[in-house]
Design a protein around this motif. Structure first.
Motif, PDB file in Angstrom:
ATOM      1  N   GLY A  66       7.162   3.587   1.591  1.00 53.92           N
ATOM      2  CA  GLY A  66       6.829   5.184   0.805  1.00 53.92           C
ATOM      3  C   GLY A  66       8.114   5.971   0.975  1.00 53.92           C
ATOM      4  O   GLY A  66       8.008   7.064   0.513  1.00 53.92           O
ATOM      5  N   LEU A  67       9.228   5.393   1.366  1.00 49.22           N
ATOM      6  CA  LEU A  67      10.340   6.315   1.674  1.00 49.22           C
ATOM      7  C   LEU A  67      11.058   7.069   0.458  1.00 49.22           C
ATOM      8  O   LEU A  67      11.260   8.132   0.498  1.00 49.22           O
ATOM      9  N   ALA A  68      10.915   6.288  -0.823  1.00 48.25           N
ATOM     10  CA  ALA A  68      11.259   7.064  -2.202  1.00 48.25           C
ATOM     11  C   ALA A  68      10.618   8.261  -2.467  1.00 48.25           C
ATOM     12  O   ALA A  68      11.212   9.455  -2.488  1.00 48.25           O
ATOM     13  N   ALA A  69       9.341   8.430  -2.227  1.00 51.07           N
ATOM     14  CA  ALA A  69       8.461   9.240  -2.312  1.00 51.07           C
ATOM     15  C   ALA A  69       8.571  10.216  -1.398  1.00 51.07           C
ATOM     16  O   ALA A  69       8.637  11.744  -1.766  1.00 51.07           O
ATOM     17  N   ALA A  70       8.867   9.972  -0.210  1.00 51.44           N
ATOM     18  CA  ALA A  70       8.914  10.893   0.848  1.00 51.44           C
ATOM     19  C   ALA A  70      10.233  11.540   0.771  1.00 51.44           C
ATOM     20  O   ALA A  70      10.356  12.980   1.041  1.00 51.44           O
ATOM     21  N   ALA A  71      11.285  10.908   0.403  1.00 53.67           N
ATOM     22  CA  ALA A  71      12.671  11.524   0.208  1.00 53.67           C
ATOM     23  C   ALA A  71      12.956  12.633  -0.607  1.00 53.67           C
ATOM     24  O   ALA A  71      13.163  13.830  -0.786  1.00 53.67           O
ATOM     25  N   ALA A  72      12.065  12.383  -1.848  1.00 57.90           N
ATOM     26  CA  ALA A  72      11.836  13.512  -2.877  1.00 57.90           C
ATOM     27  C   ALA A  72      11.141  14.446  -2.769  1.00 57.90           C
ATOM     28  O   ALA A  72      11.477  15.439  -3.002  1.00 57.90           O
ATOM     29  N   GLU A  73      10.143  14.498  -1.925  1.00 55.79           N
ATOM     30  CA  GLU A  73       9.278  15.606  -1.457  1.00 55.79           C
ATOM     31  C   GLU A  73      10.296  16.418  -0.627  1.00 55.79           C
ATOM     32  O   GLU A  73      10.432  17.583  -0.812  1.00 55.79           O
ATOM     33  N   VAL A  74      11.026  15.986   0.274  1.00 49.68           N
ATOM     34  CA  VAL A  74      12.021  16.675   1.336  1.00 49.68           C
ATOM     35  C   VAL A  74      12.917  17.215   0.392  1.00 49.68           C
ATOM     36  O   VAL A  74      13.361  18.336   0.553  1.00 49.68           O
ATOM     37  N   ALA A  75      13.629  16.415  -0.427  1.00 48.43           N
ATOM     38  CA  ALA A  75      14.818  16.906  -1.292  1.00 48.43           C
ATOM     39  C   ALA A  75      14.256  18.222  -1.999  1.00 48.43           C
ATOM     40  O   ALA A  75      15.125  19.257  -2.355  1.00 48.43           O
ATOM     41  N   ALA A  76      13.088  18.272  -2.576  1.00 44.64           N
ATOM     42  CA  ALA A  76      12.579  19.469  -3.222  1.00 44.64           C
ATOM     43  C   ALA A  76      12.567  20.670  -2.402  1.00 44.64           C
ATOM     44  O   ALA A  76      12.577  21.701  -2.871  1.00 44.64           O
ATOM     45  N   ILE A 134       0.739  -1.212   0.040  1.00 43.75           N
ATOM     46  CA  ILE A 134       0.079   0.085   0.057  1.00 43.75           C
ATOM     47  C   ILE A 134       0.865   1.215   0.034  1.00 43.75           C
ATOM     48  O   ILE A 134       0.562   2.275  -0.617  1.00 43.75           O
ATOM     49  N   GLN A 135       1.961   1.326   0.894  1.00 41.88           N
ATOM     50  CA  GLN A 135       2.739   2.333   0.909  1.00 41.88           C
ATOM     51  C   GLN A 135       3.616   2.685  -0.529  1.00 41.88           C
ATOM     52  O   GLN A 135       3.969   3.861  -0.651  1.00 41.88           O
ATOM     53  N   LEU A 136       3.745   1.659  -1.107  1.00 38.86           N
ATOM     54  CA  LEU A 136       4.701   1.585  -2.280  1.00 38.86           C
ATOM     55  C   LEU A 136       3.916   2.501  -3.358  1.00 38.86           C
ATOM     56  O   LEU A 136       4.382   2.758  -4.550  1.00 38.86           O
ATOM     57  N   GLU A 137       2.469   2.584  -3.255  1.00 45.23           N
ATOM     58  CA  GLU A 137       1.562   3.486  -4.263  1.00 45.23           C
ATOM     59  C   GLU A 137       2.399   4.737  -4.332  1.00 45.23           C
ATOM     60  O   GLU A 137       2.394   5.379  -5.464  1.00 45.23           O
ATOM     61  N   LYS A 138       2.835   5.489  -3.343  1.00 52.63           N
ATOM     62  CA  LYS A 138       3.181   6.746  -3.353  1.00 52.63           C
ATOM     63  C   LYS A 138       4.442   6.825  -4.763  1.00 52.63           C
ATOM     64  O   LYS A 138       4.232   7.792  -5.502  1.00 52.63           O
ATOM     65  N   PRO A 139       5.447   6.011  -4.282  1.00 48.95           N
ATOM     66  CA  PRO A 139       6.330   6.334  -5.484  1.00 48.95           C
ATOM     67  C   PRO A 139       5.859   5.695  -6.791  1.00 48.95           C
ATOM     68  O   PRO A 139       6.543   6.325  -7.743  1.00 48.95           O
ATOM     69  N   PHE A 140       5.316   4.806  -6.893  1.00 50.22           N
ATOM     70  CA  PHE A 140       4.750   4.309  -8.220  1.00 50.22           C
ATOM     71  C   PHE A 140       4.005   5.546  -9.064  1.00 50.22           C
ATOM     72  O   PHE A 140       4.244   5.660 -10.161  1.00 50.22           O
ATOM     73  N   LEU A 141       2.983   5.996  -8.240  1.00 53.52           N
ATOM     74  CA  LEU A 141       2.335   6.898  -9.015  1.00 53.52           C
ATOM     75  C   LEU A 141       2.981   8.234  -9.108  1.00 53.52           C
ATOM     76  O   LEU A 141       2.729   9.057  -9.901  1.00 53.52           O
TER      77      LEU A 141
END
Length: 412
Positions: free
Chosen positions: A158-168, A18-25
């Motif tokens: 969901g870490l990949a998407a979260a890290a990308a958000e903070v990197a921005a 479920i959490q992997l939905e974030k980076p996939f989308l």
């Protein structure tokens, strides 16, 4: 577009998918045109996998398992991979022992300043940094039971998407702090807030576990030259536990994949996701993309080459792109373990599964359980993707990296 994800071994919570939905989308969903939408289908089968009735008490408690060695992920994979010349060192900071080895008295290690991290590598760095700090803190509380953060802590998916958000918003976050340690702590807190929303971290909030931030950052400079101790620390109990779970899940699947000539419960879950995607494709023309990690590849291969052929509802099924990572599909084929597999040997190859238009396989040279496909199958492209992690964590490290999902999107 329908995106189907099938997890690998040792996953015991549906929340992982479920959490992997974030980076996939975030990355693959961006490839969808304005006139279409992206749907996501995680296939969970961990509740049907191995159940160790004596909690792995069968493992011998040898000196190797009973003494020394760390249970946790403690590295900054990107920094190790980049080498010592990747970042300009900051003033020397006090650092503790590296990867469980005793540090000489008064030893100090130069940490890479956060300002030296290139903009295009910040997201990957934050993912690595979060795992290193979070897992060290978790290990300090549960020293005997924590192995792989990506598989064991569902929220980390969901870490990949979260890290990308903070990197921005990196510059805005670090500008508010006066020291490197405070900046590092603030970045970690921002990543965790992206993962948890308003919920507090289960270990008592940010103030507890982010205290490790400065020390772990200080270790980073020593990691590239510390490959030997990395292997020694990470291989001990962690690999033993992983192998036991891997073998257990494989045996459980093979034993129950077919019952009375009908698909077992695990194949039925895969087939159900394929049917929903196939129906949407017939109605709207949506593409179907599948990512399988580790053992998930074997589940899909059996489904599309054997079980789907027996199901009229899946007649004409087409998968536009199948991505495998950390996969053993070719190993299983070498052993002729697939249902209905033709009796072929090299130099002849097996064909790419009918209905799979494109197949890309990602592997990491450090991943002991990731195999290449092209020597065994026609029509597949192998891509070397380095997570930068040590042997114990390269297997799941793909799923934590923003750059991995960017690579998937670039292949579509």
């Amino acid at each position: 577009m329908t995106i189907i994800y099938i997890h690998g071994v040792n996953v015991r919570s549906p929340e992982h998918g479920i959490q992997l939905e974030k980076p996939f989308l975030r990355w693959l969903g961006a490839k969808v045109s304005e006139s279409n939408t992206a749907s996501y289908e995680p296939v969970y089968w961990g509740d049907l996998a191995s159940d160790f009735r004596w909690k792995l008490a069968s493992r011998p408690r040898t000196a190797l398992l009973g003494m020394g060695g760390t249970m946790g992920f403690e590295s900054l994979g990107q920094v190790r991979e980049a080498g010592t010349g990747a970042f300009e060192p900051s003033p020397v900071v006090d650092a503790g022992p590296v990867l469980g080895a005793a540090a000489p008295a008064g030893a100090a290690v130069a940490a890479p300043p956060l300002s030296s991290i290139p903009v295009d590598r910040r997201a990957d760095f934050l993912a690595d940094f979060y795992l290193a700090v979070r897992t060290r803190s978790r290990r300090s509380q549960q020293p005997a039971g924590y192995a792989d953060p990506i598989a064991d802590e569902p929220r980390a998916a969901g870490l990949a998407a979260a890290a990308a958000e903070v990197a921005a918003k990196w510059d805005a976050v670090v500008a508010q702090e006066q020291s490197e340690a405070a900046r590092a702590k603030a970045l970690l807190a921002a990543v965790d807030q992206e993962l948890a929303g308003d919920a507090l971290v289960g270990m008592g909030g940010w103030s507890d576990w982010t205290e490790w931030a400065g020390e772990v950052l200080g270790r980073a400079a020593a990691l590239p030259g510390d490959a030997l101790s990395t292997v020694a620390a990470e291989l001990r109990p962690t690999i033993n536990s992983f192998v036991a779970n891997f073998v257990g899940d494989v045996f459980s699947y093979l034993d129950r994949r077919e019952q009375g000539g009908q698909p077992g419960e695990i194949p039925r879950r895969v087939l159900a996701a394929l049917k929903r995607a196939h129906e949407r494709r017939q109605q709207t023309g949506e593409k179907i993309v599948v990512l399988t990690h580790s053992m998930g590849g074997q589940l899909l291969y059996d489904a599309v080459t054997y079980f789907a052929a027996q199901d009229p509802a899946l007649a004409g099924l087409e998968i536009d792109h199948w991505f495998t990572c950390g996969s053993q599909v070719s190993l299983f084929a070498e052993l002729r373990l697939f249902k209905g597999q033709p009796d072929r040997r090299g130099p002849d190859k097996l064909p790419r599964p009918a209905g799979v238009r494109n197949w890309t396989n990602y592997y990491d040279g450090n991943d002991l359980f990731g195999f290449v496909m092209a020597p065994v199958f026609d029509g597949v492209t192998d891509k070397d993707y380095s997570t930068g992690y040590g042997l114990a964590f390269a297997h799941t490290g793909y799923l934590a990296r923003p750059s991995f999902f960017q690579a998937l999107a670039a292949r579509l």
